[in-house]
Enzyme design. Structure first.
Site, PDB file in Angstrom:
ATOM      1  N   LYS A  15       0.901  -1.119   0.025  1.00 32.25           N
ATOM      2  CA  LYS A  15      -0.084   0.190  -0.035  1.00 32.25           C
ATOM      3  C   LYS A  15       0.545   1.089  -0.099  1.00 32.25           C
ATOM      4  O   LYS A  15       1.736   1.057   0.309  1.00 32.25           O
ATOM      5  CB  LYS A  15      -0.660   0.023   1.288  1.00 32.25           C
ATOM      6  N   TYR A 227      17.355  29.503  10.161  1.00 35.04           N
ATOM      7  CA  TYR A 227      16.014  29.983  10.379  1.00 35.04           C
ATOM      8  C   TYR A 227      16.029  30.620  11.904  1.00 35.04           C
ATOM      9  O   TYR A 227      16.538  29.799  12.605  1.00 35.04           O
ATOM     10  CB  TYR A 227      15.116  29.308  10.033  1.00 35.04           C
TER      11      TYR A 227
HETATM   12  C1  LIG Z   1      -0.106  -1.559   6.963  1.00 39.05           C
HETATM   13  C2  LIG Z   1      -1.107  -3.537   7.409  1.00 39.05           C
HETATM   14  C3  LIG Z   1      -0.465  -4.476   7.267  1.00 39.05           C
HETATM   15  C4  LIG Z   1       1.110  -4.461   6.940  1.00 39.05           C
HETATM   16  O1  LIG Z   1       1.792  -4.296   8.738  1.00 39.05           O
HETATM   17  P1  LIG Z   1       3.135  -3.965   8.534  1.00 39.05           P
HETATM   18  O2  LIG Z   1       3.140  -3.315   9.930  1.00 39.05           O
HETATM   19  O3  LIG Z   1       3.941  -3.258   7.548  1.00 39.05           O
HETATM   20  O4  LIG Z   1       3.822  -5.165   8.287  1.00 39.05           O
HETATM   21  C5  LIG Z   1      -0.800  -5.800   6.907  1.00 39.05           C
HETATM   22  N1  LIG Z   1      -1.975  -5.609   7.675  1.00 39.05           N
HETATM   23  C6  LIG Z   1      -3.016  -4.740   7.959  1.00 39.05           C
HETATM   24  C7  LIG Z   1      -4.452  -4.662   7.474  1.00 39.05           C
HETATM   25  C8  LIG Z   1      -2.446  -3.856   7.629  1.00 39.05           C
HETATM   26  O5  LIG Z   1      -2.902  -2.496   7.211  1.00 39.05           O
END
Ligand SMILES: *Cc1c(COP(=O)(O)O)cnc(C)c1O
Length: 340
Positions: A15, A227
């Site tokens: 994702k 800054y």
């Molecule tokens: C993002 C996600 C994962 C992966 O999690 P990690 O901690 O990056 O391994 C797995 N299952 C779901 C439902 C997620 O939203």
């Protein structure tokens, strides 16, 4: 992760453009390494993964998004269904498309509660094309947290309702919790990109963020840098100015800020402090003790010398946010992968 997950199958969570690393390159590399199942958050991400992995099973974690049915059909995406309404909607819409069923075991984000699962019949699942039962851990990165075991027990009792369905439970950290968390399909994300997933298991660094030094300058003790004049030099100094800033995704919180010292970067293998604040496009680095640093050299922001989890923590966040926050302006250079 594949070996660690055996005998479960190891999927890849890709994702958010493979956690900011770029699905178009990362998905073919994972597919070439034998990965046949991918998880994305949104259907448009699924479309990208489909282009890179024509044969793969692709699940959409946010479910069956209202009004976007065409994408699921066109790209053969499998929504992860997490409420009775959504299951009914998908069942009415589908003509052969598959899905997964998300049950909630303690996260209270997406997923059916026990009483909602109990109300489902085998026919309901049949109509929704359900081929996988999954749940998500809230505290897997804290192995001692009591919720892990409670979620595992709840998932086990929810599985009893439909024991024939393959099951998926563990994210990256879940894979390290023990065999009883693995079930049939593991879903690591962050571990694939080099984020630590267990207090005792560092992952190999995968992503290195570097910035180019555009100027090396001298400044006198007592002068200020950057800054807000937030940093006052305590000695005559040499300062390297490097072309990276918060517009690239290098957090402003890495620099000096109220009540916090600035962080460090690595130059030619040596850790050295940032000076002053992180600007939009530039950072200042103390190279007084590093005589060979010159214009055209490179600075490591995170990578093998500056572990991403440590850098994230210093900036008050987690590796996930640092990776997914790398901006478009940060040029991505790929080493190795599916086509060498
Ligand atoms: C993002 C996600 C994962 C992966 O999690 P990690 O901690 O990056 O391994 C797995 N299952 C779901 C439902 C997620 O939203």
């Amino acid at each position: 992760m594949r070996e660690r997950a055996e005998p479960a199958e190891c999927a890849a969570v890709v994702k958010a453009n493979a956690y900011g690393t770029g699905s178009a390159r990362v998905v073919p590399a994972l597919a070439a390494a034998g990965c046949g199942t991918f998880f994305v958050a949104l259907p448009e991400e699924g479309a990208e993964v489909r282009a890179a992995a024509p044969e793969a099973a692709i699940y959409v974690l946010d479910g069956f998004l209202p009004g976007l049915g065409d994408s699921y059909r066109r790209y053969a995406l499998r929504p992860v269904l997490g409420s009775p309404e959504e299951i009914a909607e998908f069942a009415r819409w589908r003509s052969g498309e598959r899905s997964a069923l998300h049950v909630d075991t303690g996260m209270n984000r997406l997923g059916l509660r026990m009483e909602e699962l109990t109300a489902l019949s085998r026919d309901d699942l049949e109509r929704a094309g359900t081929g996988l039962l999954m749940s998500h851990l809230a505290c897997a990165d804290e192995p001692e947290h009591a919720l892990n075991e409670r979620q595992r027990e709840r998932f086990a009792s929810m599985r009893e309702r439909f024991p024939d369905l393959p099951a998926s439970f563990a994210n990256s950290a879940g894979v390290f919790l023990g065999d009883s968390y693995l079930h049939d399909l593991a879903r690591p994300g962050i571990a694939l990109y080099g984020g630590a997933s267990h207090p005792d298991a560092r992952m190999e660094p995968v992503v290195t963020a570097e910035a180019l030094i555009v100027q090396v300058r001298e400044a006198r003790r007592g002068e200020t840098v950057g800054y807000g004049a937030a940093e006052t030099l305590t000695r005559d100094s040499r300062i390297a100015i490097a072309a990276a800033g918060y517009a690239d995704g290098y957090l402003r919180a890495e620099g000096i800020r109220d009540g916090h010292d600035g962080g460090e970067v690595s130059v030619a293998g040596a850790r050295t402090p940032l000076l002053g604040r992180v600007s939009m496009d530039l950072i200042a680095i103390d190279v007084t003790d590093l005589p060979n640093v010159e214009r055209g050299g490179r600075v490591e922001l995170f990578g093998p010398e500056m572990l991403i989890d440590d850098v994230a923590e210093r900036g008050g966040t987690i590796a996930y946010e640092l990776l997914t926050g790398l901006s478009r302006r940060a040029e991505r250079v790929y080493v190795g992968g599916a086509d060498g």
